[in-house]
Structures are given as C-alpha cells and as structure tokens.
Design an enzyme around this catalytic site. Structure first.
Site, PDB file in Angstrom:
ATOM      1  N   HIS A 124     -15.251 -87.434  -3.639  1.00 45.98           N
ATOM      2  CA  HIS A 124     -15.767 -88.144  -4.695  1.00 45.98           C
ATOM      3  C   HIS A 124     -15.048 -89.583  -4.886  1.00 45.98           C
ATOM      4  O   HIS A 124     -15.727 -90.326  -5.596  1.00 45.98           O
ATOM      5  CB  HIS A 124     -15.380 -87.347  -6.107  1.00 45.98           C
ATOM      6  CG  HIS A 124     -16.452 -86.021  -6.432  1.00 45.98           C
ATOM      7  ND1 HIS A 124     -17.419 -86.104  -6.458  1.00 45.98           N
ATOM      8  CD2 HIS A 124     -15.626 -84.860  -6.559  1.00 45.98           C
ATOM      9  CE1 HIS A 124     -17.857 -84.895  -6.424  1.00 45.98           C
ATOM     10  NE2 HIS A 124     -16.787 -84.021  -6.373  1.00 45.98           N
ATOM     11  N   HIS A 161     -20.433 -79.577  -5.342  1.00 47.99           N
ATOM     12  CA  HIS A 161     -20.836 -81.100  -5.798  1.00 47.99           C
ATOM     13  C   HIS A 161     -21.280 -82.248  -4.843  1.00 47.99           C
ATOM     14  O   HIS A 161     -20.675 -81.904  -3.774  1.00 47.99           O
ATOM     15  CB  HIS A 161     -19.609 -81.709  -6.431  1.00 47.99           C
ATOM     16  CG  HIS A 161     -19.013 -80.526  -7.505  1.00 47.99           C
ATOM     17  ND1 HIS A 161     -17.813 -79.665  -7.273  1.00 47.99           N
ATOM     18  CD2 HIS A 161     -19.364 -80.038  -8.794  1.00 47.99           C
ATOM     19  CE1 HIS A 161     -17.598 -78.831  -8.269  1.00 47.99           C
ATOM     20  NE2 HIS A 161     -18.323 -79.238  -9.502  1.00 47.99           N
TER      21      HIS A 161
HETATM   22 ZN   LIG Z   1     -16.826 -79.673  -5.513  1.00 47.14          ZN
END
Ligand SMILES: [Zn+2]
Length: 341
Positions: A124, A161
């Site tokens: 991320h 994610h």
């Molecule tokens: Zn994750």
C-alpha cells in the site's frame, strides 16, 4: 530444489502495539516452520538494510526523511491505520533490503526461489505516503532494483487488498506488469477493471476485483483464465509475488472464503509460470494475513509447493459456510475483453 527464506528478529521490533499487523504474525510463522521441521529444508538468506539510493528508486526523499524523523522521535501514527515505533525505520529498511537480498539470491542462482518473511508489509505504500500498515514498498523497490538486470518483471499480488502503491509505482512502466486479485469494493478503494496502465504501459496493469465471499474455485478460475494467459503473453524474466494471506476464510480483515489449500493451488500455478517462462526465478514477499493459524499454515504450504512437495497440510480446511455468490463468469469475460486475452 533450493528454496531461500529471509528472516531477521529486527522485523519483530516494528512495534505496533494492539494492532492486527503485529510481531506475533512473524513469530507464529517462524515457530510453525520450526515445529514442522520445514525451516531445516530451507536456505537462510541474511537481510541487509536497503540503502537510501535503493529506497529512492520508489520513494521521494522528503518522505523517507519523514519516516526516519518519526522514528527518531519515538514513533507515532502516520495515518488512521498505520503506526510506527522507534525501531520501525530500521525494521523497514531491513524489510526492503530483505526482498532485495532474496531477489539477488535467486538472480545469482544461490537458490531457485525465495520467500522474504518481512514486516512491515509494503504494497500500500506509495512514493510519498505510508498507508495500510505499510511504510516502504518492499516489493516495488525490489522490482525496480531487478530492472537493472531484467527487461520484463511480473508482479502477482494475491493479498485480499488491492496493492494501490505497487500499481501507482508501475502505472506508466511498460517493463513491469502488475496483476492483482482483491476483494472489491474494499480497502483501499483502487483496483477497478478500468485501471489498466497508462501510455506505453497500457495493458500492463491487470486488476481482478472479486466480490466478497469468493473462494478457492473462483481464484482457480481467474488464475487459469486471466493470470496465466496474461503472464504468458508478457513473457516475464522474473516473477515477484506480493503474498498476503488475508483472503483466507478465517481472516477478520476481509470477507473472502479462500483456504490454505486454495493458496497452495495459486502458488502452484505461479511456480508453473516461473518454470515455464523465466527459468523458475520467483520471489515471494509477505504482505497481509491476520489469522495466525491460517497465516502460518499457508506460508508453510507456500514453501512446500516451492520445494516441489506433492501434498500440503491444511488443518483449518475449507470454509464451513460457503457463500452463495452470484458467480464471476461475466466478470472474467469482461476482463478478458478489456485485455484481449
Ligand atoms: Zn491485505
């Protein structure tokens, strides 16, 4: 078959307190690998800290300085999800450097493949922002590093994610293909099928946004019908994997229904692609996975597949109450059309 693993106790010193991404995750993995005797079958790779020059392949210098300064002040919150302690900067340097070392070891032929068991995770983190428990984008840094030796690098990201940071870093980079399976809509909000890369890199971002409740059969379908043909067409010389195990049905941070057996099936397909396309060159880097048993058994299963073992152990088994999902056949058809697969 020589399989390397990167680990160092410094990764435990990234102290997040009461937080799902905590040191117990790595402790659970290491103790499971030791108890099952698997660690003796692996080749240890000693990590080193990434240099400022290496971090700068992905991150802006004011951002790197900011992370160092927060650590010097004893730590603190970087956003609503992401916290660091006094030792987090050093741990993060070793996390990025650990994935680089794994990449070097595979590239030099010291090992056939490797898994960097690092934290903090990375996918991320954007060039100038920490988010989603991530400080530096370990795998993106290793991919940039590997571009000095290889012309085409494939990143497969099966964390539940979307790896918004990795996508952003390579969105305009035709030499790196980024393929992600993720729950959608879900954190961090990116990863729609329309995000495909830009300019000469159009088509090198392949997003596979899956509905909540997707399970092993769905993952098998998208790997067979999208990941494999996209990788074969791209012909990578090196494969890097953002390995997050939070799509497991026990995981509380998402709503997927994958099992350890399902992760092993995905790893088998990725290993098959590496063997077919790039002389087996394959490096995994740990991202998410928050149920400690699911995480430890799934990481072990990953190693078992990399070692070429025919069977894995899956003590948690399949999801007891599989969701009645509408099916993903239309989604697969649309993605295949977008990418001419
Ligand atoms: Zn994750």
């Amino acid at each position: 078959m020589k399989v390397g693993f990167v680990y160092d106790p410094i990764y435990l010193k990234h102290d997040t307190g009461h937080h799902p991404e905590n040191a117990q995750r790595l402790e659970a993995i290491i103790s499971h690998l030791e108890q099952t005797g698997l660690s003796q079958q692996l080749t240890p790779i000693q990590p080193r800290p990434a240099t400022l020059e290496e971090l700068s392949l992905v991150h802006h210098e004011p951002y790197i300085s900011h992370i160092r300064e927060v650590a010097q002040k004893g730590g603190g919150w970087l956003d609503v999800d992401t916290v660091m302690s006094a030792d987090s900067y050093d741990a993060a340097l070793y996390a990025a450097g650990g994935v680089i070392k794994a990449t070097e070891a595979v590239s030099n032929g010291e090992v056939n493949s490797a898994f960097a068991l690092v934290r903090p995770p990375g996918h991320h983190a954007t060039p100038q922002r920490a988010m989603g428990f991530c400080l530096f984008n370990n795998l993106a840094i290793a991919a940039k590093y590997a571009l000095s030796k290889y012309e085409r690098i494939l990143i497969v990201d099966f964390d539940v994610h979307h790896g918004n940071g990795s996508q952003e870093v390579f969105y305009h980079e035709p030499q790196v293909m980024y393929i992600s399976t993720h729950q959608y809509p879900h954190y961090p909000g990116t990863g729609s099928i329309e995000e495909t890369g830009s300019g000469t890199a159009r088509g090198t971002t392949v997003n596979i946004p899956l509905p909540g409740g997707s399970g092993d059969a769905d993952y098998q379908q998208v790997f067979a019908q999208i990941v494999v043909p996209a990788a074969q067409r791209f012909e990578p010389q090196f494969i890097l994997v953002s390995a997050g195990y939070d799509a497991h049905w026990t995981d509380e941070l998402a709503m997927m229904q994958a099992s350890t057996t399902g992760f092993a099936q995905m790893v088998k397909i990725i290993k098959g692609l590496a063997d077919e396309l790039c002389n087996g060159r394959l490096v995994f880097s740990l991202e998410g996975g928050y149920n400690l048993t699911a995480l430890a058994t799934s990481v072990k299963a990953t190693f078992d597949i990399l070692l070429g073992k025919p069977n894995i152990e899956d003590p948690l088994g399949q999801a007891p109450y599989p969701w009645d999902t509408p099916g993903i056949t239309p989604l697969i058809k649309t993605i295949k059309e977008i990418h001419n697969l």
